[in-house]
Enzyme design. Sequence first.
Site, mmCIF file in Angstrom:
data_model
loop_
_atom_site.group_PDB
_atom_site.id
_atom_site.type_symbol
_atom_site.label_atom_id
_atom_site.label_comp_id
_atom_site.label_asym_id
_atom_site.label_seq_id
_atom_site.Cartn_x
_atom_site.Cartn_y
_atom_site.Cartn_z
ATOM 1 N N SER A 1 -9.553 7.302 -3.742
ATOM 2 C CA SER A 1 -8.700 8.359 -3.170
ATOM 3 C C SER A 1 -8.519 9.427 -4.243
ATOM 4 O O SER A 1 -8.794 9.195 -5.433
ATOM 5 C CB SER A 1 -7.328 7.807 -2.776
ATOM 6 N N VAL B 1 1.595 -3.958 -7.078
ATOM 7 C CA VAL B 1 2.826 -4.662 -7.462
ATOM 8 C C VAL B 1 3.628 -4.985 -6.198
ATOM 9 O O VAL B 1 3.701 -4.170 -5.283
ATOM 10 C CB VAL B 1 3.699 -3.787 -8.390
ATOM 11 N N ARG C 1 -8.329 4.394 6.180
ATOM 12 C CA ARG C 1 -8.990 4.748 4.912
ATOM 13 C C ARG C 1 -10.497 4.585 5.026
ATOM 14 O O ARG C 1 -10.987 3.843 5.878
ATOM 15 C CB ARG C 1 -8.498 3.830 3.789
ATOM 16 N N THR D 1 -4.677 2.313 -12.954
ATOM 17 C CA THR D 1 -4.742 1.465 -11.762
ATOM 18 C C THR D 1 -6.079 0.740 -11.690
ATOM 19 O O THR D 1 -7.120 1.272 -12.126
ATOM 20 C CB THR D 1 -4.527 2.315 -10.489
ATOM 21 N N LYS E 1 -6.141 9.125 -11.954
ATOM 22 C CA LYS E 1 -6.009 8.106 -13.002
ATOM 23 C C LYS E 1 -7.283 8.020 -13.841
ATOM 24 O O LYS E 1 -7.232 7.735 -15.040
ATOM 25 C CB LYS E 1 -5.707 6.739 -12.368
ATOM 26 N N ASN F 1 4.582 -5.391 0.326
ATOM 27 C CA ASN F 1 5.948 -4.947 0.613
ATOM 28 C C ASN F 1 6.056 -4.515 2.076
ATOM 29 O O ASN F 1 7.030 -4.813 2.780
ATOM 30 C CB ASN F 1 6.335 -3.777 -0.299
ATOM 31 N N HIS G 1 -6.292 8.003 -6.901
ATOM 32 C CA HIS G 1 -6.972 7.125 -7.864
ATOM 33 C C HIS G 1 -7.836 7.943 -8.824
ATOM 34 O O HIS G 1 -7.977 7.595 -9.998
ATOM 35 C CB HIS G 1 -7.816 6.086 -7.117
HETATM 36 P P1 NAD Z 1 7.398 5.686 -8.524
HETATM 37 O O1 NAD Z 1 7.002 6.898 -7.760
HETATM 38 O O2 NAD Z 1 8.474 4.848 -7.969
HETATM 39 O O3 NAD Z 1 7.781 6.099 -10.025
HETATM 40 C C1 NAD Z 1 7.283 7.233 -10.673
HETATM 41 C C2 NAD Z 1 8.464 8.056 -11.155
HETATM 42 O O4 NAD Z 1 7.961 9.181 -11.881
HETATM 43 C C3 NAD Z 1 9.305 8.623 -10.008
HETATM 44 O O5 NAD Z 1 10.663 8.317 -10.192
HETATM 45 C C4 NAD Z 1 9.045 10.118 -10.053
HETATM 46 O O6 NAD Z 1 10.154 10.898 -9.658
HETATM 47 C C5 NAD Z 1 8.687 10.328 -11.530
HETATM 48 N N1 NAD Z 1 7.818 11.487 -11.747
HETATM 49 C C6 NAD Z 1 6.637 11.777 -11.141
HETATM 50 N N2 NAD Z 1 6.152 12.933 -11.592
HETATM 51 C C7 NAD Z 1 7.021 13.380 -12.526
HETATM 52 C C8 NAD Z 1 7.070 14.541 -13.336
HETATM 53 N N3 NAD Z 1 6.119 15.476 -13.273
HETATM 54 N N4 NAD Z 1 8.122 14.679 -14.193
HETATM 55 C C9 NAD Z 1 9.110 13.756 -14.256
HETATM 56 N N5 NAD Z 1 9.119 12.628 -13.496
HETATM 57 C C10 NAD Z 1 8.083 12.454 -12.635
HETATM 58 O O7 NAD Z 1 6.060 4.827 -8.746
HETATM 59 P P2 NAD Z 1 5.900 3.318 -9.255
HETATM 60 O O8 NAD Z 1 5.471 2.482 -8.110
HETATM 61 O O9 NAD Z 1 7.068 2.926 -10.073
HETATM 62 O O10 NAD Z 1 4.633 3.470 -10.199
HETATM 63 C C11 NAD Z 1 4.776 3.827 -11.560
HETATM 64 C C12 NAD Z 1 3.401 4.053 -12.163
HETATM 65 O O11 NAD Z 1 2.624 2.873 -12.058
HETATM 66 C C13 NAD Z 1 2.612 5.160 -11.481
HETATM 67 O O12 NAD Z 1 1.909 5.889 -12.447
HETATM 68 C C14 NAD Z 1 1.655 4.411 -10.597
HETATM 69 O O13 NAD Z 1 0.484 5.148 -10.365
HETATM 70 C C15 NAD Z 1 1.402 3.159 -11.402
HETATM 71 N N6 NAD Z 1 1.024 1.999 -10.573
HETATM 72 C C16 NAD Z 1 1.902 1.519 -9.631
HETATM 73 C C17 NAD Z 1 1.530 0.402 -8.873
HETATM 74 C C18 NAD Z 1 2.450 -0.173 -7.816
HETATM 75 O O14 NAD Z 1 1.991 -1.056 -7.071
HETATM 76 N N7 NAD Z 1 3.708 0.267 -7.706
HETATM 77 C C19 NAD Z 1 0.302 -0.219 -9.098
HETATM 78 C C20 NAD Z 1 -0.564 0.293 -10.070
HETATM 79 C C21 NAD Z 1 -0.182 1.412 -10.808
HETATM 80 N N1 USQ Z 2 -3.607 -2.021 3.498
HETATM 81 C C1 USQ Z 2 -3.542 -2.635 4.742
HETATM 82 N N2 USQ Z 2 -2.429 -2.427 5.470
HETATM 83 C C2 USQ Z 2 -1.380 -1.663 5.055
HETATM 84 C C3 USQ Z 2 -1.453 -1.056 3.779
HETATM 85 C C4 USQ Z 2 -2.589 -1.244 3.036
HETATM 86 O O1 USQ Z 2 -4.460 -3.345 5.156
HETATM 87 O O2 USQ Z 2 -0.406 -1.521 5.798
HETATM 88 C C5 USQ Z 2 -4.791 -2.240 2.668
HETATM 89 C C6 USQ Z 2 -5.463 -0.946 2.205
HETATM 90 O O3 USQ Z 2 -6.374 -0.471 3.163
HETATM 91 C C7 USQ Z 2 -6.092 -1.376 0.909
HETATM 92 C C8 USQ Z 2 -5.160 -2.473 0.370
HETATM 93 O O4 USQ Z 2 -4.357 -2.873 1.478
HETATM 94 O O5 USQ Z 2 -7.343 -1.951 1.150
HETATM 95 C C9 USQ Z 2 -4.242 -2.010 -0.744
HETATM 96 O O6 USQ Z 2 -3.504 -0.880 -0.282
HETATM 97 P P1 USQ Z 2 -2.036 -0.560 -0.852
HETATM 98 O O7 USQ Z 2 -1.464 0.570 -0.042
HETATM 99 O O8 USQ Z 2 -1.242 -1.787 -0.966
HETATM 100 O O9 USQ Z 2 -2.385 -0.121 -2.316
HETATM 101 P P2 USQ Z 2 -3.125 1.155 -2.865
HETATM 102 O O10 USQ Z 2 -3.201 2.273 -1.904
HETATM 103 O O11 USQ Z 2 -4.422 0.695 -3.451
HETATM 104 O O12 USQ Z 2 -2.134 1.643 -3.998
HETATM 105 C C10 USQ Z 2 -1.208 0.763 -4.653
HETATM 106 C C11 USQ Z 2 -0.191 1.642 -5.374
HETATM 107 C C12 USQ Z 2 -0.918 2.481 -6.399
HETATM 108 C C13 USQ Z 2 -1.737 1.574 -7.308
HETATM 109 C C14 USQ Z 2 -2.663 0.651 -6.526
HETATM 110 C C15 USQ Z 2 -3.286 -0.441 -7.382
HETATM 111 O O13 USQ Z 2 0.462 2.491 -4.415
HETATM 112 O O14 USQ Z 2 0.054 3.221 -7.153
HETATM 113 O O15 USQ Z 2 -2.505 2.385 -8.158
HETATM 114 O O16 USQ Z 2 -1.874 -0.077 -5.557
HETATM 115 S S1 USQ Z 2 -4.929 -0.841 -6.797
HETATM 116 O O17 USQ Z 2 -4.866 -1.155 -5.373
HETATM 117 O O18 USQ Z 2 -5.386 -1.983 -7.567
HETATM 118 O O19 USQ Z 2 -5.717 0.350 -6.994
#
Ligand code: NAD
Ligand code: USQ
Length: 399
Positions: A179, A211, A326, A144, A185, A240, A182
């Site tokens: 956090s 994303v 936060r 991340t 990671k 979202n 984080h």
């Molecule tokens: P998600 O929770 O929807 O997907 C993760 C999947 O992994 C889930 O279906 C969960 O059941 C499975 N899982 C977790 N632990 C497991 C275990 N021990 N064994 C088997 N399955 C397991 O999350 P996502 O949003 O699709 O994110 C996917 C990855 O990308 C994560 O590692 C997340 O940290 C990273 N990421 C996501 C975002 C984002 O904005 N969605 C941004 C940056 C990084």
């Molecule tokens: N935020 C708001 N309002 C909300 C939710 C969030 O102002 O209702 C703010 C947060 O305080 C933060 C920023 O938006 O400053 C991003 O928060 P987020 O909840 O959208 O994202 P974050 O907690 O950082 O986590 C998400 C994914 C995580 C991924 C990370 C990428 O859940 O899996 O690792 O985005 S990054 O942000 O670049 O670390």
Amino acid sequence: MRILILGGDGYLGWPTAMYFSKRGHTVAVVDNFTRRMMHLERGTDSLTPIQSLQSRVEAWHNVAGCNIEMFIGDIKDWYFISHLIRDFQPDTIVHYGEIPSAPYSMIDVHHAVQVHENNVNGTLNVLWAMHEFAPDAHLVKLGTMGEYGTPNVDIPEGYFTIEYKGRTDTLPFPKQPGSFYHLTKVHDSNNIMFACKVWGLRATDLNQGVVYGIETDESNLDDRLLTRFDYDESFGTALNRFCVQAVAGIPLTLFGRGQQTRGYLNIRDTLQCIELSALNPPTPGKMRVFNQWVERFSVMDLAKHVKKAAREAGIDVTIAHYRNPRVEAEEHYYNPDHTGLFDLGLKPHYLSDSLVESVIRRVVQYRDRIMEDSIVPRIYWERGGTDDYVEIVEVEDGA
Ligand code: NAD
Ligand code: USQ
């Protein structure tokens, strides 16, 4: 290519599985439904009515004529994951299988430990299994952008060259995560880098930004193929959440001053980035790092985008500043490099082109499923989980 997708039932994992299988690769997914269980625990749910993994795989076969193999099990279970990697012999392992939520990891000690055990130990198992049974495979690991935090200097892609007391070296850039999630990671990145160096494994560590989006070309073929879309405080990401809040008529939940800036990308671009990484593996012994994001926005910028897009859909939106649950910088410098994936050929999607058509339209479609109670923030970094502190401190005029 033989591709094993860990976390293949998740928001990103399921669309990735369809994307690769549509392109002729042999795809298997692994999941133990942790994410579905965490929703049960929190009393929340995906906005999109997602099918069981079994039903999705069947629907995908019927709609696209493609097969996805399914393995239900826990990555933390050494025998399960090592035997699977030994028997499947993947060329590429796409590792999404972790708990992805910052707020969830900050609820209390039990959640912080759960997220650490799940993420760090799971990835250690994967590294050892590769070492023992699939040393030529390429690990594409989702990290991340939040690993870096928000330093007051530019952020390189993983490494930087530094001169100190007259000597020079290329070193990993310092990490200041925000956090316990984080932090997992960061621990993963260190473990992966070590495994590459010591065992000659190859890995790509993708520092992904936030994303957004629901739709992909594959999921649009049939609503049974839709991926999950979360908007609750634990699992919904900012944009979202804002889209759901707009449709539900709830003031957008801007935390604090709203100048927190992050890198964002459309879910369609996540798929491209994973493909580009998989098709262009690094040499053995190297942990390559890409910063995976397309556009940079403050949360206030996001709120304004959503307000504008909602207006086009006939919806009036209010933006509110909530007391920030936060502990984070609410105004800061943010300039991370992100050229690596563009150099490999990433063709980005932009927020202003896709918000109404691919997100708000879908949210309106499923508006009856919105659980309003799960939207307001209740998990506080400083004071523990209680809803005593939910508070709107200011409503934005004329944004
Ligand atoms: P998600 O929770 O929807 O997907 C993760 C999947 O992994 C889930 O279906 C969960 O059941 C499975 N899982 C977790 N632990 C497991 C275990 N021990 N064994 C088997 N399955 C397991 O999350 P996502 O949003 O699709 O994110 C996917 C990855 O990308 C994560 O590692 C997340 O940290 C990273 N990421 C996501 C975002 C984002 O904005 N969605 C941004 C940056 C990084
Ligand atoms: N935020 C708001 N309002 C909300 C939710 C969030 O102002 O209702 C703010 C947060 O305080 C933060 C920023 O938006 O400053 C991003 O928060 P987020 O909840 O959208 O994202 P974050 O907690 O950082 O986590 C998400 C994914 C995580 C991924 C990370 C990428 O859940 O899996 O690792 O985005 S990054 O942000 O670049 O670390």
